[in-house]
Structure formats: C-alpha cells, structure tokens
Design a protein around this motif. Structure first.
Motif: not given
Ligand code: ADP
Ligand code: ADP
Ligand code: ZN
Ligand code: ZN
Length: 809
Positions: A339-340, A344, A479-480, A499-502, A504-506, A777
């Motif tokens: 998903y990266l 980035r 983001h996604n 999963v990673s990239g789903s 969560k952080t966003t 992603g």
């Molecule tokens: P998780 O925390 O579940 O691993 P993220 O929230 O980090 O997922 O990422 C969700 C999606 O948002 C991914 O496709 C990631 O590449 C994208 N993404 C996250 N942070 C950024 C950012 N700062 N700029 C662009 N895209 C981002």
C-alpha cells in the motif's frame, strides 16, 4: 583444529549490560528467537554482544588502524566468542531519519525507476536522452531550479507578513521585519522614499504595499535618523530590502535557530509551482513511461505500480529493468507493504514498516553466510501478515544465512528452530539464559515467564462495560478512507484492528485525535516531542458529534522523546527537578551556595566542561556513523568534581542518575514528589531503566511507555481520551498484562482508551473492537466488523476474526 562444533555460535562468559557472565550456544543457518520480558537482556545479547562483536571484527579486518577506536567504543565483554559469521543488523529506528529519504530511496527502487526512464522513456520530439541522474531531485542534474529538489517552497503573502493591517508601519505593521535597530532603519528608509509610515497599513495604496513587501530592488538612500531624547545620530547610507527578501534571505542563510524559527512564522510552505512538488526539472518531467511521468509513478501504491509495469513487460528495451523492479516490489508486497508509494517520506512510516522495508530491500542482494540480527520484525504486523514475514525469514535462512530475532510474537517464536530465553526478570533481576534449545524443551524450564505464555496462555477477561455516550464520525474521507462512518464509544476500551495499511492510523490519529485536538484548541495536551500543525479535520469529515464529552486528549506515540543524550528518563518525566532540589537543600550545598541549577548537566556551572555534561564524547570512524565513548575527564559522570562532592544520603547526583527506577523507588520512598513518578514508571514496566538512560538509547516502545507514565502521574478521574498506537510493541506477554491492567484502570476511572493493536489478547480483552479493511491501501478503508470482541470474532469478511476466535476460545 577447532575443538567444538563448527555449526554452532558459542558465547562464553558474556557480561554486557546486565548479562551475568552467561554461556550460550545457538546454531548457525537457523532461525533463532531471543525471548524474555522487557529489560531482561535480549538486546544486550543480540545487539550488544553478537552484532557488536561481528561489527568489531569486520572493522578490524578492513581497517587495522580502527583497533584503537574500537577499543574506545568498546568490544563486548565476553571471555570467548567463536563460530560467529559477519552480521547485518536491523534495529527499530532510533533517532533521526534522513530528511530526503523516501520508500523509493531506502529500497533503491528509485534507482531502477530512473534507469527505466533514462533508457526506455518516451521523450518529446527532439529532446536529448537524459542520464538517470537527471530523474533524481537529489542531484544537481535533476533538481528543480526553483526549489532545489525539495518539492516545497517557502513563500510569503501580504497576510503572512502583515498580520494586523490596522497598524501603521511605525506601529510595526510589518511583523516580519527584524526588531531593534534594523527594523527602524527600514522604516526610516521608507520615510525618506516618501512612504507614509503613520497611516494604517490597509489605507496605503495597493501598489505601494506591494513594493514595500515584495520588491527585489535594493535602493540606497541617505537617512537622517529621527532625533531621540537620549542621543543624536549621524546621517548614514541605508539599504532597503523588502520584507519578502529579508525573510527568505534569512531562511536561506542564517545559522541561528532563533532567527530561523522567527522567520518561519511569516512564511507558508507550499508545493513548488515549478515542479508541482516533485522536485524535478521540467526536462525530466517531460519524459513519460506508459503515459505517466516518473513523479506520477512514484505516487502510486506499489501494488498499482506493479500492475502498470507488468503491462509493459514485453517492451524489449525495458524488459530487464522492469523485471528487476517487479521482483523488488514483489518482496515489499509480500511483507505487507504494497500500500506504500515510492514517494512516501520515511519519517512518516512507523518503525516496524521501516524495518520491513529494509529487510525486503536486502532480499534482492546476494548475501549469504551472514547473521541477520532483527529487532521485533513482527512489530506493526497483523497476524495475517505474520505468515508472509515467516516465509521471508525462511527464505533468508534457506539462502544460507542465520537469523537472530528478538521477538514476542508467539507465532514467530513457535516457528523458530531454536529459542534462547533470557530472564527471569528485568535489569539486575534478569541477565541469565534460562533456556537455549529447540522450542519443545522450554516446557520443562521452571523459571521461564515465556513458557507459560507460549504453552498455556491465560484467557483474556473482558469487562463488558457500557459506553457513556459516543463520538459519531460521518463521511470520513482521507487517504484510503472514503465516506466512511464510524462511532467511537466513550468511557470504554476500544481496540482498532486491521491489516497493515487498512487505515487504522489514518482514522485514529489523523481523524479522531485531530478532531478532538481541534475541538479542545489550546487546552490540548500532546505527549509527543514536536507539535504538529493543527490539522483541518473539517475538510476530511462531513460531520462529528459528541466531542463535548471529552475534556482532554492524550496521544501516546512511539516517536523518540528526544534526539540527544541530554534528554533522559529523569528530565523528561520531570522527576529530576525534585531530585535537584533535594541536592540543593543539603547542608553542604547550602553552605557553598549551590542552587538546584548547579545539579543540571544541561547548563554550565556544575557540569563537566570537557563533555559539556553529555558524559560521552563522539568518536569519528571513517565511513561509519560516529559512535560515543566515555568522557576522559568525568568518565561518564557528566559533572565536575566539586558538584560530585555534594552527597544526598551518601550518593552523588551522578550516582542517582545511575540508579534503576526500582532502586530509586526504594531510595526516594519518603519523597512524595519523586516517588510518585517512579511509581508510575514501575507500573508501566520500566523498572529496569536507569534514571540517566539517554533518550537516544531508548526503543520506540520504551519511549511510548515513558510518555504514558508521564501522563499517568497527572491524570485523575476524568473525561480524557487516551490514544495509543500499538502500545504492546517491544513488550513480552507478561509486560502486556501489566500495561493492560493499567489502561483498564484509566477506563474504570471514567476515561476513554482507544488503541491501535495487532495483539489479539488485547483486542479480546477490549470492550469494543473496530475492525478496518478488508485489505490494505485501496482495498481497505472500510469498517468490516464492529462490536464486542465475540461479535467481531464471528464476522465473516474480517481477516481479524479467525485470530480473535483463536484467543477467545
Ligand atoms: P494502518 O495504520 O492501518 O497501517 P494507514 O492509516 O497508515 O494504515 O494507511 C492507510 C492508507 O493511507 C495507506 O494506503 C497509506 O499508504 C495511506 N497513507 C497513510 N499515511 C499517509 C500519508 N502521510 N500520505 C499519504 N498516504 C498515506
Ligand atoms: P531487553 O532487550 O530484554 O528489553 P536490554 O538488553 O535492552 O533488555 O536491557 C537489559 C538491561 O541492560 C537493562 O537493565 C537496561 O537498562 C540495561 N542496558 C541496556 N542498554 C544499556 C546501555 N547502553 N548501557 C547500560 N545499560 C544498558
Ligand atoms: Zn520545484
Ligand atoms: Zn565529561
């Protein structure tokens, strides 16, 4: 003739940090897991001994003159080490990442993509073929002349330079101007040039305002300074420069952080209009491949980029390069990083993501016969992604390498060929090798805390609390996440999984925490070290309700608590203030008139001036990052001899900094102000750290727990929202239990806790689970399942459900 089995690495009498003269053997060409509670000595064994020794030997073989330097930096203290192959280490990122480093540069995908554009790109008619350097913003050949490859520019506007247009120039309308004499000088020049410096700014004609702020001219005029009561000044030749010129010139040239920070207040950071943020020259951006520029391709998620490249694979010119790119991308996708995008910036990645990126990058190089030393490679991985990680580790081993991994994840430990269990406790209560051998043999090791957790894990106990309201987010798009609706219940413990990239952080950090922060405005409390700009959450969310029920936000992340050895556990938590006061209050200190400041190693007076209170001096090794060796004057004590003469209950201030949290708890038991901090540090499982442990030596997980402890000593009953990103990173299951008990106490006191977690025992013990996905992603960003853990465990589409079920049953 070696008198031992050459397929084994043999360590004898190791005394690094807390290791108590341990002997341990482990096989080469195998996956070896090192386990034990935090602070037991795993890193001391894996990094401090095995990796450090391999490094020192390597240095010695390439540069005999380095011997002296290695001695200074210290080889591991061990009687004998044999059978050791050369080592490669991947530690969770500690300290600063390179400013211009991106996913593309770390994985060297950027090199291949540039080569592709140079060789096989479509050029405009008549354009000359470019060298691959010309496609890099980090080379003179490729950098956009406007932004020098940064992709961002600092620009000023009338609004940024003149925040209050109701003021006249004399009343300092142009806030960006320097203070004191220089500012008056510019004002006087403008007066000479015929501008009205006494009219409110907004009443000046547009053309005049533009010239004053933005001109590139630098007229020289004779200024007759205004007479002041105190003194008479002579006429002089003054040179004007516009506010824009002054601010941008200061930013470009000043060495002073104060001036720089001041100038930054008056600029806006914008994507460079010349290169559209890519940092590349126009000539490079005119070249395309498969209809896209190199900047377009670098912005795509790797999985999408791979699809695009696959469609071009038959092109004969491009074939070799495309195949190479695809193979490299494949390794990243396999480790759950598809998903990266290549562009980035690495500082926006988590420590676990960065480690896996580096790991994937080495898969394509032909290393064999080395030992890989890894620090919790499962950090940040959903259980579903762990399988892929295991395949990659197996592949590295099959290629003829050894792997030594510090791990807590049962799945990885069970998959290992060999297990080295360190313990039984932390710090001086640990430092023994309790078991070394194939997994099954651990069953009979009585002292091991790891054994219980591997073979009969305790069942999670849910509290099933009832929420006291909720925050409703509607139409979240970032983001996604696309038009996603989510509710966060208040007064309960919520785990966000996926999963990673789903996403969560966003969702949790980028939306929920940001919205609360915006809502609370200045009243917020952020436990990270650098303040983030206030995000404009309203752009990303259609509507939010329920924020009024939260009166405080505490975000506890894994960013370092400081980037220099000057910051440490004692200074960060504030407990050192209390300690310094105790020293200043001793009879001897009062007699000598030493104030509390005398006992700080960050200001002069009491500190050692040779190392300026750092306790160490940098040793420069050619071609290698500089390392530190103890200061020759104070031998690491950080203070001058006079300061060290002051004793509080027989200990000098340096002796106190050398105490572990637990020893300090006994020592300061009757000093409430200090004891309270130490108690919370103990509660979050950091009893083994020393008070003076430099911030640079702390892992991300430890930094996070220090922040948590710092917040806990302040928090009472209330309506605080705690947001934590994978708090279990770096924690043994036994430590996780302690931490969870603590977080649940916070919820019992009326607060709300939201954690991003991959540890299924944590999710199973939560009141509420929000599972995002289904994939990473573009395949993620939706709420797949939501509810009590048992409900989510039954959800059909959820990739988390099967793992949650396993723990709950
Ligand atoms: P998780 O925390 O579940 O691993 P993220 O929230 O980090 O997922 O990422 C969700 C999606 O948002 C991914 O496709 C990631 O590449 C994208 N993404 C996250 N942070 C950024 C950012 N700062 N700029 C662009 N895209 C981002
Ligand atoms: P683990 O990896 O099991 O969490 P560590 O090996 O990092 O444990 O730490 C074991 C002990 O050694 C702890 O008491 C810790 O404080 C101490 N220690 C770790 N690093 C250093 C260091 N650089 N200098 C002195 N002591 C250290
Ligand atoms: Zn540019
Ligand atoms: Zn010194």
């Amino acid at each position: 003739m070696p008198d031992h089995d050459s397929s084994m690495v043999r360590l004898r009498g190791v005394r690094v940090h807390n290791l108590r003269g341990v002997d341990v053997d482990f096989p080469r060409d195998a996956l070896v897991a090192v386990t034990g509670v935090s602070g037991s000595g795993k890193s001391s064994l894996a990094f401090g001994t095995v990796y450090a020794e391999a490094q020192a030997r390597y240095l010695e073989s390439v540069a005999p003159y380095a011997r002296r330097l290695i001695d200074q930096a210290g080889t591991p203290d061990a009687r004998e080490i044999t059978g050791l192959p050369p080592a490669v280490a991947f530690q969770q990122a500690r300290g600063v990442a390179q400013a211009r480093s991106t996913v593309g540069t770390v994985t060297v995908l950027s090199n291949s993509l540039r080569l592709l554009f140079s060789r096989a790109g479509t050029y405009p008619d008549g354009a000359e073929r470019l060298d691959s350097d010309a496609f890099s913003p980090n080379t003179p050949a490729g950098a956009c002349p406007r932004c020098h490859g940064l992709g961002r520019i600092h620009e000023v506007s009338e609004a940024s330079l003149v925040p209050d247009p109701g003021l006249s120039i004399r009343e300092k309308a142009i806030a960006a101007w320097p203070g004191a004499w220089q500012g008056k000088n510019y004002r006087d020049i403008l007066a000479v040039l015929g501008y009205d410096v006494d009219r409110p700014w907004r009443e000046l004609p547009q053309a005049e305002r533009e010239w004053i702020l933005f001109t590139d001219e630098q007229p020289v005029v004779t200024v007759h300074p205004e007479r002041t009561a105190e003194r008479i000044q002579r006429p002089y030749q003054g040179t004007y420069q516009s506010a824009r010129r002054y601010v941008l010139h200061t930013l470009a040239t000043t060495q002073s952080t104060t001036l720089r920070n001041r100038a930054l207040q008056y600029v806006e950071v914008l994507p460079c209009p010349a290169c559209d943020g890519s940092g590349l020259r126009p000539e490079a951006l005119a070249v395309t491949f498969a209809g896209a520029t190199i900047a377009d391709l670098a912005a795509l998620p790797l999985t999408v980029l791979a699809e695009k490249l696959r469609a071009e694979q038959d092109d004969s010119v491009a074939r070799v390069v495309v195949e190479d790119l695809l193979a490299r991308i494949e390794a990243l996708v396999e480790l759950g990083l598809g998903y990266l995008a290549m562009d980035r910036a690495t500082p926006t990645l988590s420590a676990g993501e960065l480690q896996r990126l580096r790991l994937a990058a080495t898969l394509r190089s032909t290393l064999f016969g080395v030992v890989y030393v890894l620090d919790e490679p499962s950090a940040g991985l959903h259980p579903d992604d762990t399988q892929a990680l295991l395949r990659v580790l197996d592949r590295i081993r099959a290629a003829g390498n050894s792997l030594l991994v510090v791990e807590h994840e049962p799945e990885i430990i069970r998959h290992s060929d060999w297990l080295v269990d360190v313990g039984p406790g932390a710090g001086e209560h640990g430092g023994l090798v309790l078991y070394s051998g194939p997994l099954d043999g651990l069953r009979t090791s009585a002292d091991s805390v790891t054994r219980a957790h591997l073979f009969d894990p305790p069942a999670p106990v849910g509290k099933h609390r009832t929420p006291a309201g909720k925050v409703e987010l509607r139409g979240v798009s970032r983001h996604n996440l696309v038009e996603t609706d989510v509710d966060f219940p208040l007064g309960v413990f919520t785990a966000v999984t996926g999963v990673s990239g789903s996403g969560k952080t966003t969702l949790v950090t980028g939306i929920l925490a940001a919205a609360v922060r915006d809502h609370l405005g200045a009243a917020r409390s952020h436990a990270g070290d650098d303040e983030e700009p206030v995000a404009d959450t309203s752009r990303h969310v259609r509507s939010i309700t329920g924020l009024d029920a939260i009166n405080r936000l505490v975000e506890v992340d894994q960013r370092p608590i400081g980037r220099t050895p000057r910051s440490n556990l004692a200074t960060y938590t504030g407990l050192f203030d209390g300690v310094r006061k105790l020293f200043a209050a001793t009879d001897e200190a009062r007699r000598r008139k030493y104030s509390a400041g005398r006992f700080s190693f960050n200001v002069d007076g009491g500190r050692c001036e040779t190392c300026q209170g750092e306790g160490a001096v940098a040793v420069e090794l050619l071609f290698l990052p500089s390392s530190y060796s103890p200061c020759p004057a104070c031998h690491g004590a950080r203070y001058n001899p006079e300061t060290l003469e002051i004793r509080y209950r027989d200990k000098s201030i340096a002796d106190v900094l050398a105490l572990t949290v637990d020893d300090a708890r006994d020592f300061f038991a009757d000093v409430p102000a200090v004891a309270r901090s130490l108690e919370t540090l103990h509660d979050v499982g950091l009893s083994y750290l020393t008070l003076g442990q430099p911030a640079t030596e702390l892992s991300g997980g430890e930094a996070q727990r220090i922040k948590l402890a710092t917040e806990l000593q302040r928090t009472r009953r209330g309506h605080t929202l705690f947001v934590l990103d994978e708090p279990t990173t770096g924690l043994h299951p036994a430590d996780v239990e302690v931490l969870m008990r603590l977080l649940h106490t916070l919820v019992d006191a009326g607060n709300t806790v939201v954690v991003i977690e991959h540890d299924m025992t944590v999710a199973a013990g939560a009141d509420h689970v929000i599972d995002l996905g289904p994939g990473g992603g573009d395949e993620g960003g939706s709420v797949v399942a939501v509810g009590a853990p048992a409900e989510v465990a039954r959800a059909g589409a959820s990739r988390t459900a099967p793992y949650l079920r396993e723990v709950l049953e």
